[in-house]
Every structure is written in structure tokens, then in C-alpha cells.
Design an enzyme around this catalytic site. Structure first.
Site, PDB file in Angstrom:
ATOM      1  N   GLU A 194       0.740  -1.074   0.051  1.00  0.00           N
ATOM      2  CA  GLU A 194      -0.067   0.001   0.072  1.00  0.00           C
ATOM      3  C   GLU A 194       1.018   1.226   0.036  1.00  0.00           C
ATOM      4  O   GLU A 194       0.335   2.435   0.573  1.00  0.00           O
ATOM      5  CB  GLU A 194      -0.943   0.136   1.182  1.00  0.00           C
ATOM      6  CG  GLU A 194      -1.982  -1.084   1.136  1.00  0.00           C
ATOM      7  CD  GLU A 194      -3.053  -1.105   2.271  1.00  0.00           C
ATOM      8  OE1 GLU A 194      -2.702  -0.336   3.329  1.00  0.00           O
ATOM      9  OE2 GLU A 194      -4.117  -1.314   1.718  1.00  0.00           O
ATOM     10  N   GLU A 222      -6.418  -7.998  -0.465  1.00  0.00           N
ATOM     11  CA  GLU A 222      -7.101  -7.650   0.541  1.00  0.00           C
ATOM     12  C   GLU A 222      -8.557  -7.239   0.493  1.00  0.00           C
ATOM     13  O   GLU A 222      -8.870  -6.539  -0.356  1.00  0.00           O
ATOM     14  CB  GLU A 222      -6.339  -6.686   1.472  1.00  0.00           C
ATOM     15  CG  GLU A 222      -4.925  -7.032   2.147  1.00  0.00           C
ATOM     16  CD  GLU A 222      -4.283  -6.064   2.953  1.00  0.00           C
ATOM     17  OE1 GLU A 222      -5.034  -5.412   3.685  1.00  0.00           O
ATOM     18  OE2 GLU A 222      -3.064  -5.836   2.884  1.00  0.00           O
TER      19      GLU A 222
HETATM   20  C1  GAL Z   1      -4.661  -2.532   4.999  1.00  0.00           C
HETATM   21  C2  GAL Z   1      -3.283  -3.191   5.276  1.00  0.00           C
HETATM   22  C3  GAL Z   1      -3.226  -4.219   6.270  1.00  0.00           C
HETATM   23  C4  GAL Z   1      -4.281  -3.871   7.312  1.00  0.00           C
HETATM   24  C5  GAL Z   1      -5.514  -3.841   6.889  1.00  0.00           C
HETATM   25  C6  GAL Z   1      -6.602  -3.841   7.818  1.00  0.00           C
HETATM   26  O1  GAL Z   1      -4.631  -1.433   4.273  1.00  0.00           O
HETATM   27  O2  GAL Z   1      -2.640  -3.558   4.192  1.00  0.00           O
HETATM   28  O3  GAL Z   1      -1.964  -4.408   6.720  1.00  0.00           O
HETATM   29  O4  GAL Z   1      -3.712  -2.876   7.890  1.00  0.00           O
HETATM   30  O5  GAL Z   1      -5.516  -2.553   6.105  1.00  0.00           O
HETATM   31  O6  GAL Z   1      -7.783  -3.941   7.181  1.00  0.00           O
END
Ligand code: GAL
Length: 751
Positions: free
Chosen positions: A360, A431
């Protein structure tokens, strides 16, 4: 030869130059893997393990140091260490998530080598993932194995083997002289080929796949006047490719469904031995996912080995979290980590791609062009990707990865693939969900159900988007984090499992896609009073069965089928059980039509609540009342009699999972209690090999039907007998009706 240096280190919780001459009385004896601080399971102070500590070990080397090279090998420590051997400074080494290998011949002797590791576990802003905020904790300690690797003076430095699904094996070795090694290929224990060629073709190889992760072994042999050196590397025949229309394994398109894993455990932080690393890989496989992303760093060899063995694909990633520094030291560490990641992981059959971009982070073409290049130079066979959280970022990698957190309600799962500019390359969602809907195992039932439903919705979208390679959810298990994140207790409750790896409802929708055994989870405790307006509502179930038959107090109610209307693409969609009356109505004089009207009325209330009742139902209710001379209260009584069982024995709900017309699995839920503690150990026999061994004991309060009493917070005092100690606190309480304790061996035999 590899000799583990796992046991009986001296440890001092701080450091002073004096300690190099004499260790203070405060020293303790510890074993490796070691955590600087045994923490609580929540409210962890991230500063508590960030300090400089001293490790000391005396060891012998049982080999001729004139004819052998000896390497001191660390699998991983957090984060950097000054290393002193026999009063000589070997230097300061950065590990974090990578091995450190030091040739110690110059200062080593055969007996009584004195090794000091002065470890600094503080977050160093020059080393990724540090520099700014990080949403995970990087617990301190020498948290992976330490060993001596002893080789003849002429030795094999490195082996790289890649085997594709057509049977071509490419081997690259680096030896300490220009001599060519010999290669032997074994299928199981059978020697199938001996050659010195680096490219080999095996006709009709037994392919490595998710269902049948078949592994071969390559033995590399190098003879010299100093003796023979050999290296054994397991490998499988497999090809993996992210194309613009999806992901292909051995030329067959499959949908990737996965979860992100952090390597932390309650209490011990990062310091868990082989068995617990393997446990996580097996748990992921059990849940039914086919890929894991090692967010956001390179993980244990034991975890990755197990992925190879059980057929679980891996997307690995360079250490980082959102932050990119302009500082040269930081950037060089990043380049170095890319190379170390590839060298550490390129022999893994399960590995399908490298995440070379800091998770990110912003676009930084200079950094990521070079990162990609280093990666490709060291592994020309695998693709690279880079995980971003904003659309239209520069795409320098081989396929596009995006964290899609657009699921803000039950109506929307993922963004349509077309809204993200993937520039005609493969597209993977790396994710989703996570912080969009944090859910605790001890949250109220409605929240836990919605967590399940949101995962079901995203899963449906993953299957619906035909060109999408797949989706990797956030995340496998709840994890400890920095103060800036999480639920105030420094835990991100983002897992489909809790921090102890006990299952929440959400994990069930993944497990239902697993065909290996009959599966049925009822996402409810069937207690109306646990729901808003005391309305039982829809009972959601996850199952790989064809249908579910419901019986209440042994009376057949109805048969339910997966909801293919709203989830047409999910192989095994969720079930919505919305009828608790069905065939049970016994009221005198009720015709079949009356009964059907009553069932429909109840179903409507179950789905929409009392206040939203439709006019047509009011009409039906009125005609039913007139026909049978009933008052409104009589209708209410019928409802509560059949659904809430007021004033009667608690209802027992039996759910039968039917596959091919046979009952293959049954679940029973009732308000009847007789709660009892249950303890199940992850293993019955603990075995010390590389280091001490750990078993995880899951403790839960179960009702008489074996369901977890989710709201039990019973306190439990744990004691051990025999050669076991508790790895964590002795006094724990159930959370969400369950917890786990960890026990660890202490180098003695016994029961
Ligand atoms: C994302 C990040 C993860 C975690 C997640 C929580 O933005 O890549 O490491 O923080 O959010 O939902």
C-alpha cells in the site's frame, strides 16, 4: 551438516559492555526461538520489547576447522544484532525477517566458543517496515532457529531449482570453486536420474497440485579432497501464471481464494517453533483456502515448507507497510530485502509470485523498477506484483494487485474489475474487509453474523468476476498491533479466526467451499433473545451439502437449499433457514392453505421484522382469525409456541446436512446447557528436533451438544505435570467461550 544451537542460552534483559566479560546475576537460561517479552494477549505496550538485550552461548565444533567451513546461521531475529565471537567483533547484522549467515572460521575454535549476540529489537527507521506507522507488531528476540552449518572447504553455496508442468527442470548452483556438481533426482525415495546437466527433462512428471502436492527431491553432490558436500532441495513440477483473464495452475484456470497471514501468536509474539508454524499452514488448508499471502514480510521456513507439502499456494512479500523513505540507507535495505526474499523462497513449489512493492505504498518508480529487476534477475520464472490501495497507480510489475476495501455494506462486495486500471494484465485482489468490519469472537451474534455475510458477499464477487485471478481476505487471524490501530486493546479483530486461531462464523463460508469432507456450520445459537427485538430471524448456515433438513424437537420442519439466487457464482453458497413452523402446525381445523398462509406470514416476519408486515398478510391473518374464531393474541401464542417455545422445554433444533440423498453431517443446537469444559491438544506427542516443541491446547466451554457457549468467560487455572511448561500465563479466561494455552517441552523425556 546442520547443528542447532537451540537450548540453554544465557539471556540478560539489557546490555552493558561489562557483560562481555561477565554476565550479571540477573541472567536467565532460555531456549531459542525466544521472545524478549512474554506479553499479555491484548493491551500490549509496543515499547515493552523494543530494547537492547544480551544473548550468550558457549558451543563446541566437532569438525576439523582446517578442512571445514563453519557458518553461524540465524533464521531470523528482530531486528539487528552486534555479534561477538571469542572476543572478536563479527559486525552488526540486520535480519528482521531474513536469515543471517556468517562464516566464523577466522575466530572459531573447537571447544568453548563464546558467542554474544547483542540484539536491538527497537524499530529502526532505516529498516523497512519501520520509518512511520505499522499496523502489526514486530516482537523482539532471536525468534527463529540458530544453527551451525558445517561444510567441507569446497562446498555448495547455493542451489536453485525450478521445475515446470511440462517436466523441464532447470538447476542453477553456485559452488565455492568452479567445479561442476552432480545432480540426483528422487521421486519419493526412488532415485530416478543422475546427471551433471543443469537442464533436464522428465517425461510425464507427477505434477504438484493443490489436491496432490507431489514433491520430488534434488540432491546436489560436490566431491573434493575435503570430502563430499551435499544439499537436498524438495521441488514439485508446476507452472503458475497470472494472465489477464485469471490465474492458471499447470495450464488450468483456477480461482484463487485466500487469506492474509501475520506470523504472530498470543503471548509468544513471533517466537514459535516448527510445529506451530506448520499448524497455521494446516489451519489455512482446513479452512479451505488455496492461497496465503505472507503479509507483509517473509515468513518461517517451516510454514512455507508445510505449504509445499499440503498444497497451499503462497504469495510472498517484501517487508513494509505503506511507508517509503527517501533515505538511502532505508532504500538499500529494501533492495537487499528483495534479494534476500528471493534467495530464501525461490525453491518453494507453492510460491506463485513475489510482492515487490511495499504494501500500500505510493508510486516510487525508481525504487520499484529496481526492486522488480533484482527480483527477476534472481528468479526469472516467477511473476512479480505490488500491492496498492489506490487505483491508477503505476504498474511496473507483471500483474496488478489491489486492496479492495469497498465493501461497506452487505450490498457491495468488490469493485468491478473494470474500474481498476489493470492495463491488460492479470488482476488479483490482495485484501478485503479487515478494518471495514472488525469483529470479535465475543461480539454479539448479529455482528458475528454480518461478518460472515460480508465475507460471503465478497466471495461471491470474487467468483463472479470471471477475469479476476482471485481474492485474498484480510485476514487469517486477529493480531496484535500498534496503538494507532485496532480496537483500543491493540488488537485488530480482522481475522476469520480469533488470535488463538479459534473459528469465527466468517471462516465457515470458506470452509464450506472445501470438498474434502462434509461440512456444516450453523451461524446462530438459536436464541431469539440474543437478537434485536427478540426475533430469531434468518438462521444462516454454511455447508457443502446439497440441502439441510431442519427438525425441531424431533419433528420435521422443512428442507432448505443453498441460496443460488443471490449467490449464483459461489460453488457452495450460504443457506438461509427462514421457516421454523413448516409441517409442525397441529392446530385443529387448519386447512393446508391456512397452514401455508401461517408459514408465509412467519417467514415474512422472520425476514423483515414485525413492524414491516405487508397488508396482504394482515388480510390473511384477519381471515384466518375470522375463520377459526381467533384473537390476535391467539396468533401470537401460536408463533411463540412454535418459535420461542415459551413455557415449554427448550426447543432442540437439529440440522441434517444431506449429500446425494444421505445424511452426512448433523448439528444440534438448543438452549439446554450442562456446560462442560473441553480441552483439545493440537498434538498428543511432543517431540524435540530443531528446538523445543509446542502444543496448542484449545479450551472451550461446550454445551451438551458440543456447541461453544460463546458468552462464557470462565477463568481457568492451568498447571502442568511432567516435562512440560506453560508458554504464557497460567491463569486465563475464556473469550467468546474459548481460549488456547500453549505448552512447551523442556528437554526431558516423560509423560
Ligand atoms: C490494509 C493493510 C493491512 C491491514 C489492513 C486492515 O490497508 O494493508 O496491513 O492494516 O488494512 O484492514
Amino acid at each position: 551438516m546442520k547443528c542447532f544451537l537451540s537450548n540453554q542460552w544465557d539471556y540478560v534483559d539489557d546490555f552493558s559492555e561489562e557483560y562481555l566479560k561477565e554476565l550479571p546475576e540477573t541472567k536467565k537460561i532460555i531456549d531459542i526461538p525466544h521472545t524478549i517479552k512474554l506479553c499479555d494477549d491484548n493491551y500490549i505496550d509496543e515499547k515493552s520489547y523494543q530494547k537492547i538485550v544480551t544473548y550468550h552461548k558457549t558451543f563446541n565444533i566437532n569438525e576439523d576447522l582446517q578442512t571445514h567451513k563453519v557458518f553461524l546461521h540465524f533464521d531470523g531475529f528482530m531486528v539487528k544484532a552486534r555479534i561477538v565471537l571469542n572476543n572478536h567483533e563479527l559486525g552488526t547484522f540486520v535480519s528482521g525477517f531474513f536469515p543471517v549467515n556468517i562464516n566464523i572460521n577466522k575466530y572459531a575454535k573447537n571447544e568453548n566458543n563464546e558467542l554474544f549476540v547483542i540484539l536491538d529489537s527497537s524499530e529502526d527507521k532505516n529498516i523497512p517496515p519501520f520509518g512511520f506507522a505499522v499496523d502489526y507488531l514486530t516482537f523482539g528476540g532471536i525468534y527463529r532457529d540458530v544453527s551451525l552449518i558445517i561444510k567441507p572447504n569446497i562446498y555448495i553455496k547455493n542451489v536453485f531449482v525450478n521445475a515446470d508442468h511440462k517436466g523441464t527442470i532447470n538447476i542453477k548452483t553456485i559452488c565455492s570453486n568452479s567445479q561442476n556438481p552432480t545432480f540426483r533426482i528422487y521421486d519419493e525415495d526412488k532415485l530416478i536420474l543422475e546427471t551433471d546437466k543443469e537442464t533436464i527433462n522428465i517425461p510425464n512428471p507427477h505434477l504438484w497440485s493443490l489436491e496432490d502436492p507431489h514433491l520430488y527431491a534434488l540432491e546436489v553432490l560436490l566431491d573434493s579432497k575435503y570430502g563430499q558436500d551435499n544439499e537436498i532441495v524438495k521441488f514439485g513440477f508446476k507452472s503458475a501464471k497470472f494472465e489477464k483473464d485469471g490465474f492458471y495452475l499447470n495450464d488450468k484456470k483456477i480461482k484463487l481464494v485466500g487469506l492474509n497471514r501475520h506470523q504472530s501468536y498470543p503471548y509468544a509474539g513471533y517466537a514459535m517453533p516448527k510445529s506451530m508454524q506448520e499448524y497455521d499452514a494446516e489451519k489455512l488448508k482446513e479452512i479451505g483456502v488455496n492461497i496465503v499471502r505472507t503479509s507483509h514480510y517473509s515468513q518461517s521456513e517451516y510454514f512455507l515448507n508445510r505449504c509445499d507439502e499440503i498444497g497451499l499456494l503462497v504469495l510472498t512479500e517484501v517487508p513494509g507497510w505503506q511507508f517509503v523513505s527517501r533515505d538511502e540507507v532505508w532504500r538499500n535495505n529494501y533492495y537487499d530485502f528483495i534479494k534476500k526474499m528471493v534467495l530464501k523462497e525461490r525453491n518453494r513449489t507453492s510460491l506463485v509470485a513475489y510482492g515487490v512493492r511495499i504494501d500500500e505504498s505510493i508510486d516510487d518508480d525508481e525504487l520499484y523498477k529496481k526492486g522488480n529487476q533484482i527480483c527477476h534477475e534472481n528468479d526469472p520464472y516467477r511473476q512479480t506484483t505490488g500491492v496498492r490501495n489506490f487505483k491508477n497507480s503505476h504498474l511496473l510489475e507483471d500483474f496488478y494487485s489491489y486492496n479492495d476495501f469497498s465493501c461497506s455494506s452487505l450490498k457491495h462486495g468488490l469493485d468491478k474489475a473494470s474500474t481498476v486500471k489493470t492495463k491488460g494484465k492479470g488482476y488479483l485482489v490482495t485484501e478485503y474487509l479487515g478494518h471495514m468490519f472488525p469483529t470479535k469472537s465475543f461480539d454479539n451474534q448479529e455482528r458475528r453474523q454480518e461478518h460472515f455475510l460480508r465475507h460471503a458477499k465478497v466471495l461471491e464477487d470474487i467468483y463472479e468476476h470471471k477475469n479476476l485471478a482471485g481474492g485474498i481476505g484480510w485476514c487469517f487471524a486477529d493480531y496484535n498491533t500498534h496503538k494507532d490501530f485496532g480496537s483500543g486493546d491493540h488488537i485488530c479483530y480482522h481475522g476469520v479466526l480469533d488470535i488463538f486461531r479459534n473459528k469465527k462464523y466468517a471462516s465457515a463460508i470458506y470452509e464450506a467451499q472445501n470438498e474434502s469432507k462434509p461440512f456444516l456450520t450453523i451461524c446462530s445459537n438459536m436464541a431469539p433473545g440474543d437478537k434485536s427485538a427478540a426475533l430469531l430471524g434468518i438462521t444462516y448456515a454454511a455447508s457443502n451439502c446439497d440441502s439441510i433438513k431442519l427438525y425441531i424437537n424431533d419433528e420435521y420442519v422443512n428442507e432448505f437449499f443453498p441460496n443460488r439466487k443471490d449467490y449464483p457464482n459461489t460453488p457452495h453458497p450460504l443457506f438461509e433457514i427462514d421457516d421454523y413452523l413448516g409441517n409442525r402446525i397441529k392446530e385443529k381445523g387448519f386447512s393446508d392453505k391456512d397452514k401455508k398462509n401461517l408459514v408465509d406470514m412467519c417467514k415474512f416476519i422472520i425476514r423483515n421484522g414485525y413492524s414491516n408486515i405487508k397488508f396482504s398478510f394482515i388480510k390473511d391473518a384477519a381471515s384466518l382469525m375470522m375463520k377459526h374464531h381467533l384473537k390476535i393474541m391467539d396468533l401470537v401464542n401460536i408463533y411463540t409456541k412454535y418459535i420461542n417455545s415459551w413455557g415449554q422445554e427448550a426447543s432442540t433444533f437439529k440440522f441434517e446436512g444431506i449429500k446425494n440423498k444421505e445424511v452426512v453431517i448433523t448439528k444440534t443446537i438448543s438452549a439446554q446447557l450442562e456446560g462442560q469444559l473441553s480441552a483439545i491438544s493440537s498434538k498428543q506427542t511432543l517431540h524435540e528436533e530443531e528446538s523445543y516443541d509446542v502444543a496448542k491446547i484449545d479450551i472451550s466451554m461446550l454445551d451438551k451438544f458440543g456447541n461453544i457457549c460463546v458468552y462464557s468467560s470462565e477463568a481457568i487455572n492451568v498447571e502442568t505435570s511432567g516435562p512440560l511448561e506453560i508458554y504464557g500465563p497460567h491463569l486465563v479466561s475464556l473469550k467468546g467461550g474459548a481460549t488456547s494455552i500453549f505448552v512447551k517441552t523442556k528437554h526431558e523425556l516423560g509423560e
